[in-house]
Design a protein around this motif. Structure first.
Motif, mmCIF file in Angstrom:
data_model
loop_
_atom_site.group_PDB
_atom_site.id
_atom_site.type_symbol
_atom_site.label_atom_id
_atom_site.label_comp_id
_atom_site.label_asym_id
_atom_site.label_seq_id
_atom_site.Cartn_x
_atom_site.Cartn_y
_atom_site.Cartn_z
ATOM 1 N N VAL B 91 43.985 53.844 -3.087
ATOM 2 C CA VAL B 91 43.875 52.345 -3.817
ATOM 3 C C VAL B 91 44.654 51.387 -3.318
ATOM 4 N N GLY B 92 44.069 49.996 -3.203
ATOM 5 C CA GLY B 92 45.054 49.018 -2.396
ATOM 6 C C GLY B 92 44.738 48.809 -1.301
ATOM 7 N N ARG B 93 44.687 47.521 -0.659
ATOM 8 C CA ARG B 93 44.503 47.121 0.569
ATOM 9 C C ARG B 93 45.752 47.016 1.198
ATOM 10 N N PRO B 94 46.137 47.402 2.428
ATOM 11 C CA PRO B 94 47.140 46.890 3.191
ATOM 12 C C PRO B 94 46.957 45.479 3.602
ATOM 13 N N GLY B 95 47.915 44.774 3.562
ATOM 14 C CA GLY B 95 47.670 43.303 4.079
ATOM 15 C C GLY B 95 47.483 42.278 2.855
ATOM 16 N N ARG B 96 47.273 42.779 1.532
ATOM 17 C CA ARG B 96 46.591 42.157 0.526
ATOM 18 C C ARG B 96 47.450 42.153 -0.477
ATOM 19 N N ASP B 97 47.947 41.038 -1.133
ATOM 20 C CA ASP B 97 48.931 41.443 -2.080
ATOM 21 C C ASP B 97 48.289 41.038 -3.554
ATOM 22 N N ARG B 98 47.400 40.866 -3.598
ATOM 23 C CA ARG B 98 46.595 40.954 -5.057
ATOM 24 C C ARG B 98 45.287 41.667 -5.185
ATOM 25 N N ALA B 99 45.080 42.344 -6.422
ATOM 26 C CA ALA B 99 44.331 43.239 -6.639
ATOM 27 C C ALA B 99 42.667 42.590 -6.579
ATOM 28 N N ALA B 100 41.819 43.308 -6.076
ATOM 29 C CA ALA B 100 40.555 42.374 -6.006
ATOM 30 C C ALA B 100 39.501 43.276 -6.973
ATOM 31 N N TYR B 101 40.226 43.938 -7.702
ATOM 32 C CA TYR B 101 39.505 44.824 -8.758
ATOM 33 C C TYR B 101 40.097 45.333 -9.977
ATOM 34 N N ASN B 102 39.359 45.470 -11.192
ATOM 35 C CA ASN B 102 40.159 46.115 -12.148
ATOM 36 C C ASN B 102 40.092 47.734 -11.975
ATOM 37 N N VAL B 103 41.319 48.067 -11.746
ATOM 38 C CA VAL B 103 41.312 49.561 -11.968
ATOM 39 C C VAL B 103 41.808 50.217 -13.231
ATOM 40 N N THR B 104 40.888 51.213 -13.593
ATOM 41 C CA THR B 104 40.988 51.686 -14.787
ATOM 42 C C THR B 104 40.945 53.469 -14.999
ATOM 43 N N ALA B 105 41.818 53.882 -15.601
ATOM 44 C CA ALA B 105 42.105 55.548 -15.739
ATOM 45 C C ALA B 105 41.049 55.828 -16.586
ATOM 46 N N THR B 106 39.949 56.990 -16.148
ATOM 47 C CA THR B 106 39.004 57.301 -17.017
ATOM 48 C C THR B 106 39.306 58.589 -17.606
#
Lengths: 248, 248
Positions: B91-106
């Motif tokens: 989860v997450g992208r090196p080099g990007r400081d803001r989340a591009a998606y909602n991440v939800t625990a199922t």
DNA sequence: CGTAAAGTTGATATTATTCAACGGAAGTGG
DNA sequence: CCACTTCCGTTGAATAATATCAACTTTACG
């Protein structure tokens, strides 16, 4: 199989139009020299198939000029475009010897190729290539996910408006224009290709293009030249966030 | 914001259940030592939001156990799942400081986290991490494109059958079973989550589940436990290539 | 010209959505 | 233990969106 290579091309990496955006973007001059020695060019005419899904693929390549499409198909012929390859985009996957998608030239294209094995070895030795490829792959993954939202949740009208926005944005970026006010550009896709991209039939594409024209969102000269009188209006029709943005 | 970290967890990398599949898979023991020192665990309960799209994201993480979803939304609330995070996924992208998606625990989940900056620096120094992340990202890109075909071109019934096949395949792989004959597994998603994944409404999902049950393609115990009497039949219903395969 | 390919439009059929009612299981508080 | 509520799921009827089938137009090109 094809009449590619009819006009052998030679180009110095230093003069390459995609030098600063392609997989080689981060390479230093010594690294570039090595690539220079290993590369070769292939060209394909509009409409030609570059490779079929499942075929042996012993090279990787960057698109230098022109446009190609990546498509997947179901057995009964239903087809879905899963990527649009523009100049600087990368084709092929290190570590895989068979193509996963059909690659078709939409316009005449020129590709800068490397045999796969030497390229893979070079990648091991040259972190700059691997780093750039990772960055490009992450961008493609974001684009694919953006497209999933379009395919799963947008209406036909929103899909068309979204596609037009994307083409307009790319065109504005190439010609260093702003994404505001009146804009016009060529649409490099047939109605059928648009349909395959958007998960629609070509008739629905045609109807929605007519509807957007009737409603004054776009103007058409011929079939392929589009003028957008008000870009903000088009972005609203596309249904994206008000900031007009792709990834937040 | 949330009651994660209620039960702080400690785990040696050597004993980690995702050691051989996660982003650290290729690391040698000295590299692992460095990760060991920098990692920390966070846990989330089923239903909790891990992060909102657009939020500041100063960490990256691997899912150790449990299931989470990545979703995108349109302004009016239409939502599309763009990824399913299973154990070992990143989860997450090196080099990007803001989340591009909602991440939800199922389900309840446990994540192995690293602060983003140190992780990025480590990646520069440790090609094994970058290489593995590239491989994982390419796999995700393939999965996303496979999903684009489903979203754009499959019928509701084929979509459901495809989702069931994928869950069945994952379950068979975890339990080291073959994908043949009779198989049964738990469905970790509500009807609504299935709908968001497949680009359908929850009513359509429910109807198609009932139809597949009526036609003997699946059997249901309760709402979430599925038995597939004949896996080949399900694969045919999914409309994929006869080899049952994802990527060719 | 004549032909093929690309595009448009209309009528109709199909598919999935929407709106609405209802059922069952799990949890809560009296 | 029992009402009460909530969440999840199912089903029906009406509706809306898109696909399909078919005729026709326009454009490009030999």
């Amino acid at each position: 199989m094809s009449h590619d290579d009819a006009h052998p091309v030679s180009l110095q990496c230093g003069d390459c139009p995609i030098r600063h955006r392609a997989v080689c973007a981060r390479c230093e001059s010594s690294e570039l020299d090595e690539l220079e020695g290993a590369k070769y060019y292939r060209s394909f005419e509009a409409g030609q198939t570059v490779i079929w899904s499942g075929d042996k693929m012993d090279f990787v390549a960057s698109v230098v000029s022109g446009i190609a499409t990546l498509t997947q198909t179901l057995e009964d012929g239903r087809t879905q475009m899963v990527g649009l390859l523009l100049p600087s985009d990368f084709v092929g996957r290190p570590g895989r010897d068979r193509a996963a998608y059909n690659v078709t030239a939409t316009t005449d294209i020129l590709m800068c190729c490397f045999r796969r094995k030497p390229f893979e070895e070079m990648m091991e030795r040259t972190p700059h290539i691997a780093q750039r490829l990772l960055q490009m792959t992450l961008d493609e993954l974001d684009a694919a996910r953006e497209w999933m939202l379009l395919l799963g949740r947008k209406t036909a009208r929103e899909k068309i408006a979204s596609l037009l926005s994307i083409v307009a944005r790319r065109d504005a970026s190439i010609r260093h224009r702003k994404m505001r006010g009146r804009l016009s550009f060529d649409l490099p896709l047939t109605r059928e290709a648009m349909a395959d991209y958007l998960g629609l039939t070509l008739e629905t594409v045609s109807r929605q293009m007519s509807a957007l024209k009737r409603d004054g969102v776009i103007e058409l000269e011929g079939k392929r030249h589009v003028t957008v009188p008000d870009m903000d209006r088009l972005l609203i029709e596309a249904g994206d966030d008000s900031d007009g943005g792709l990834i937040a």
